[in-house]
Design a protein around this motif. Structure first.
Motif, PDB file in Angstrom:
ATOM      1  N   THR A  83     -30.102  19.117 -64.980  1.00  0.00           N
ATOM      2  CA  THR A  83     -29.666  19.970 -66.091  1.00  0.00           C
ATOM      3  C   THR A  83     -28.144  19.921 -66.250  1.00  0.00           C
ATOM      4  N   CYS A  84     -27.432  19.776 -65.140  1.00  0.00           N
ATOM      5  CA  CYS A  84     -25.973  19.659 -65.238  1.00  0.00           C
ATOM      6  C   CYS A  84     -25.581  18.394 -65.987  1.00  0.00           C
ATOM      7  N   GLU A  85     -26.219  17.274 -65.669  1.00  0.00           N
ATOM      8  CA  GLU A  85     -25.854  16.016 -66.316  1.00  0.00           C
ATOM      9  C   GLU A  85     -26.209  16.021 -67.807  1.00  0.00           C
ATOM     10  N   PHE A  86     -27.079  16.926 -68.205  1.00  0.00           N
ATOM     11  CA  PHE A  86     -27.368  17.105 -69.623  1.00  0.00           C
ATOM     12  C   PHE A  86     -26.397  18.082 -70.272  1.00  0.00           C
ATOM     13  N   GLY A  87     -25.531  18.685 -69.466  1.00  0.00           N
ATOM     14  CA  GLY A  87     -24.703  19.751 -70.001  1.00  0.00           C
ATOM     15  C   GLY A  87     -25.503  20.995 -70.295  1.00  0.00           C
ATOM     16  N   ARG A  88     -26.605  21.205 -69.548  1.00  0.00           N
ATOM     17  CA  ARG A  88     -27.498  22.335 -69.806  1.00  0.00           C
ATOM     18  C   ARG A  88     -27.630  23.232 -68.580  1.00  0.00           C
ATOM     19  N   GLU A  89     -26.488  23.580 -68.002  1.00  0.00           N
ATOM     20  CA  GLU A  89     -26.512  24.496 -66.868  1.00  0.00           C
ATOM     21  C   GLU A  89     -26.882  25.914 -67.276  1.00  0.00           C
ATOM     22  N   ASP A  90     -27.022  26.141 -68.584  1.00  0.00           N
ATOM     23  CA  ASP A  90     -27.480  27.438 -69.051  1.00  0.00           C
ATOM     24  C   ASP A  90     -28.975  27.639 -68.815  1.00  0.00           C
ATOM     25  N   ILE A  91     -29.709  26.565 -68.543  1.00  0.00           N
ATOM     26  CA  ILE A  91     -31.148  26.672 -68.319  1.00  0.00           C
ATOM     27  C   ILE A  91     -31.399  27.113 -66.883  1.00  0.00           C
ATOM     28  N   PRO A  92     -32.055  28.249 -66.666  1.00  0.00           N
ATOM     29  CA  PRO A  92     -32.336  28.685 -65.295  1.00  0.00           C
ATOM     30  C   PRO A  92     -33.258  27.705 -64.577  1.00  0.00           C
ATOM     31  N   VAL A  93     -32.961  27.450 -63.315  1.00  0.00           N
ATOM     32  CA  VAL A  93     -33.844  26.672 -62.438  1.00  0.00           C
ATOM     33  C   VAL A  93     -34.407  27.644 -61.411  1.00  0.00           C
ATOM     34  N   LEU A  94     -35.726  27.716 -61.359  1.00  0.00           N
ATOM     35  CA  LEU A  94     -36.421  28.669 -60.509  1.00  0.00           C
ATOM     36  C   LEU A  94     -37.129  27.945 -59.375  1.00  0.00           C
ATOM     37  N   ILE A  95     -37.491  28.694 -58.352  1.00  0.00           N
ATOM     38  CA  ILE A  95     -38.088  28.080 -57.177  1.00  0.00           C
ATOM     39  C   ILE A  95     -39.406  28.772 -56.825  1.00  0.00           C
ATOM     40  N   GLY A  96     -40.441  27.975 -56.617  1.00  0.00           N
ATOM     41  CA  GLY A  96     -41.721  28.479 -56.162  1.00  0.00           C
ATOM     42  C   GLY A  96     -41.836  28.370 -54.656  1.00  0.00           C
ATOM     43  N   PRO A  97     -42.930  28.869 -54.079  1.00  0.00           N
ATOM     44  CA  PRO A  97     -43.077  28.831 -52.630  1.00  0.00           C
ATOM     45  C   PRO A  97     -43.195  27.407 -52.108  1.00  0.00           C
ATOM     46  N   GLU A  98     -42.572  27.156 -50.964  1.00  0.00           N
ATOM     47  CA  GLU A  98     -42.697  25.849 -50.319  1.00  0.00           C
ATOM     48  C   GLU A  98     -44.095  25.701 -49.743  1.00  0.00           C
ATOM     49  N   THR A  99     -44.649  24.502 -49.837  1.00  0.00           N
ATOM     50  CA  THR A  99     -45.974  24.239 -49.304  1.00  0.00           C
ATOM     51  C   THR A  99     -45.938  22.970 -48.452  1.00  0.00           C
ATOM     52  N   ALA A 100     -46.947  22.813 -47.625  1.00  0.00           N
ATOM     53  CA  ALA A 100     -47.110  21.559 -46.888  1.00  0.00           C
ATOM     54  C   ALA A 100     -47.549  20.471 -47.858  1.00  0.00           C
ATOM     55  N   THR A 101     -47.043  19.263 -47.661  1.00  0.00           N
ATOM     56  CA  THR A 101     -47.433  18.137 -48.503  1.00  0.00           C
ATOM     57  C   THR A 101     -47.283  16.851 -47.720  1.00  0.00           C
ATOM     58  N   LYS A 102     -48.131  15.883 -48.008  1.00  0.00           N
ATOM     59  CA  LYS A 102     -48.043  14.569 -47.385  1.00  0.00           C
ATOM     60  C   LYS A 102     -47.386  13.549 -48.320  1.00  0.00           C
ATOM     61  N   THR A 103     -46.985  13.992 -49.493  1.00  0.00           N
ATOM     62  CA  THR A 103     -46.402  13.096 -50.481  1.00  0.00           C
ATOM     63  C   THR A 103     -44.914  12.885 -50.196  1.00  0.00           C
ATOM     64  N   THR A 104     -44.463  11.655 -50.337  1.00  0.00           N
ATOM     65  CA  THR A 104     -43.061  11.321 -50.083  1.00  0.00           C
ATOM     66  C   THR A 104     -42.170  11.755 -51.243  1.00  0.00           C
ATOM     67  N   PHE A 105     -41.061  12.411 -50.933  1.00  0.00           N
ATOM     68  CA  PHE A 105     -40.059  12.770 -51.939  1.00  0.00           C
ATOM     69  C   PHE A 105     -39.238  11.511 -52.202  1.00  0.00           C
ATOM     70  N   SER A 106     -39.681  10.719 -53.165  1.00  0.00           N
ATOM     71  CA  SER A 106     -39.138   9.368 -53.328  1.00  0.00           C
ATOM     72  C   SER A 106     -37.711   9.350 -53.863  1.00  0.00           C
ATOM     73  N   GLN A 107     -37.272  10.416 -54.509  1.00  0.00           N
ATOM     74  CA  GLN A 107     -35.951  10.443 -55.127  1.00  0.00           C
ATOM     75  C   GLN A 107     -34.993  11.371 -54.379  1.00  0.00           C
ATOM     76  N   LYS A 108     -35.216  11.486 -53.084  1.00  0.00           N
ATOM     77  CA  LYS A 108     -34.409  12.372 -52.243  1.00  0.00           C
ATOM     78  C   LYS A 108     -32.926  12.016 -52.240  1.00  0.00           C
ATOM     79  N   PRO A 109     -32.536  10.724 -52.156  1.00  0.00           N
ATOM     80  CA  PRO A 109     -31.086  10.431 -52.132  1.00  0.00           C
ATOM     81  C   PRO A 109     -30.351  10.996 -53.337  1.00  0.00           C
ATOM     82  N   TRP A 110     -30.907  10.827 -54.523  1.00  0.00           N
ATOM     83  CA  TRP A 110     -30.257  11.339 -55.740  1.00  0.00           C
ATOM     84  C   TRP A 110     -30.250  12.863 -55.735  1.00  0.00           C
TER      85      TRP A 110
END
Length: 334
Positions: A83-110
């Protein structure tokens, strides 16, 4: 990023059509709709294309984006940078509960290079916005439905005041890899449903209008020819799409992204891209979405119009403009 291939005549013709499409023409479409996006961004690459499409489309007024499933704190950090790179820091970013997952976070470096900010509660924000704008909010559910199920548990009456839910999820007649080139093997337990079947069951029984984009209609490939078009322009968004796609490719070993979630966002913008059929769907305990007798509880798109989808998506990606690039990254020591 330097382009290392020559364009074919077809690519050049397509590029010309895309570049000359005026951005102002997009504004001549339907009335702007209030939208909340619930996404498991960072695993598969299609979430990035989907969120980008929603942010650059004048038909959608994004009032908030919530992180769902798995490492929701890192997903929120990725959304902060996006949202920052869009110049849209006015948009709230919310967080849900963390869960267990076996899926790889493929875009972690970015994602790790984003500036971490504080985040509100995804469920509370969704319910507050529905209460504030009853009958006006479209929920774009692009990941496992844990946040959605929690909202229904907390306040089912308020949840029913949603205008609609557009969901990427389910598998009606076709499963993974059923692309029309060989006899279909039949429906699968699609990921977004199968990760939390109880939450999906609550949604499908909620009485809220549901527009369902299942595997039957969302397995559209963003192949090399289309990806090459992103190298013909340089905006924060197109540059990030190229980097994120490369990270996803390196992490997963896959080559061509599948536009699952972007098809759902395109439908929310223009329903003609994916005509829907009324069905009664029940979710079983394994996450299969079964067609059963009864009054329709969803409108399901069983076959998308790929050409219409691409003509909606690509010009917007290539014509998006920003006043200037924001400072959205820091060197991370984590």
């Amino acid at each position: 990023m330097m382009l290392r291939r020559s364009f074919t005549a077809l690519q050049i013709a397509l590029l010309f059509c895309l570049i000359v499409t005026p951005v102002s023409s997009f504004a001549q479409s339907a009335h702007e709709s209030r939208v909340i996006i619930d996404t498991d961004i960072g695993d598969d690459i299609d979430d990035v294309f989907a969120v980008d499409l929603a942010l650059i489309s004048p038909e959608t007024h994004v009032v908030g984006i919530s992180a769902a499933w798995g490492d929701t704190a890192l997903r929120a950090r990725m959304l902060d940078r996006l949202t920052c790179e869009f110049g849209r820091e006015d948009i709230p970013v919310l967080i849900g509960p963390e869960t267990a997952t076996k899926t790889t976070f493929s875009q972690k470096p970015w994602a790790m290079q984003g500036i971490a900010r504080s985040h509100g509660d995804a469920v509370g924000f969704l319910l507050d916005q529905i209460e504030k704008y009853p009958g006006e909010i479209t929920l774009l559910a692009l990941g496992p439905l844990t946040n959605v199920g929690a909202a229904i548990d907390r306040d089912p009456a308020t949840f029913r005041k949603l205008k609609r839910v557009v969901i990427m999820g389910g598998s009606v007649y076709l499963g993974y890899g059923d692309l029309g080139y060989a006899p279909p093997h039949g429906p699968d337990a699609e990921y977004n449903i199968a990760m939390d079947p109880p939450a999906a069951q609550k949604l499908f029984r909620s009485g809220v209008p549901i527009f369902m984009m299942p595997l039957d209609s969302t397995q559209l490939k963003f192949d090399e020819t289309k990806r090459a078009l992103l190298t013909t322009v340089s905006t924060p968004m197109t540059d990030s799409l190229q980097v994120l796609t490369a990270e996803w490719q390196r992490s997963t070993g896959q080559s061509a992204p599948t536009m699952f979630d972007a098809v759902a966002v395109a439908y929310a913008i223009d329903p003609s891209t994916c005509p829907a059929t009324p069905l009664h769907i029940e979710v079983d305990d394994k996450g299969f979405t079964r067609v059963t007798p009864g009054a329709p509880n969803v409108q399901a798109c069983l076959q998308s119009k790929e050409d219409a989808f691409l003509k909606l998506l690509l010009p917007r990606l290539l014509n998006q403009k920003l006043a200037g690039k924001q400072v959205c990254t820091v060197l991370s020591r984590e």
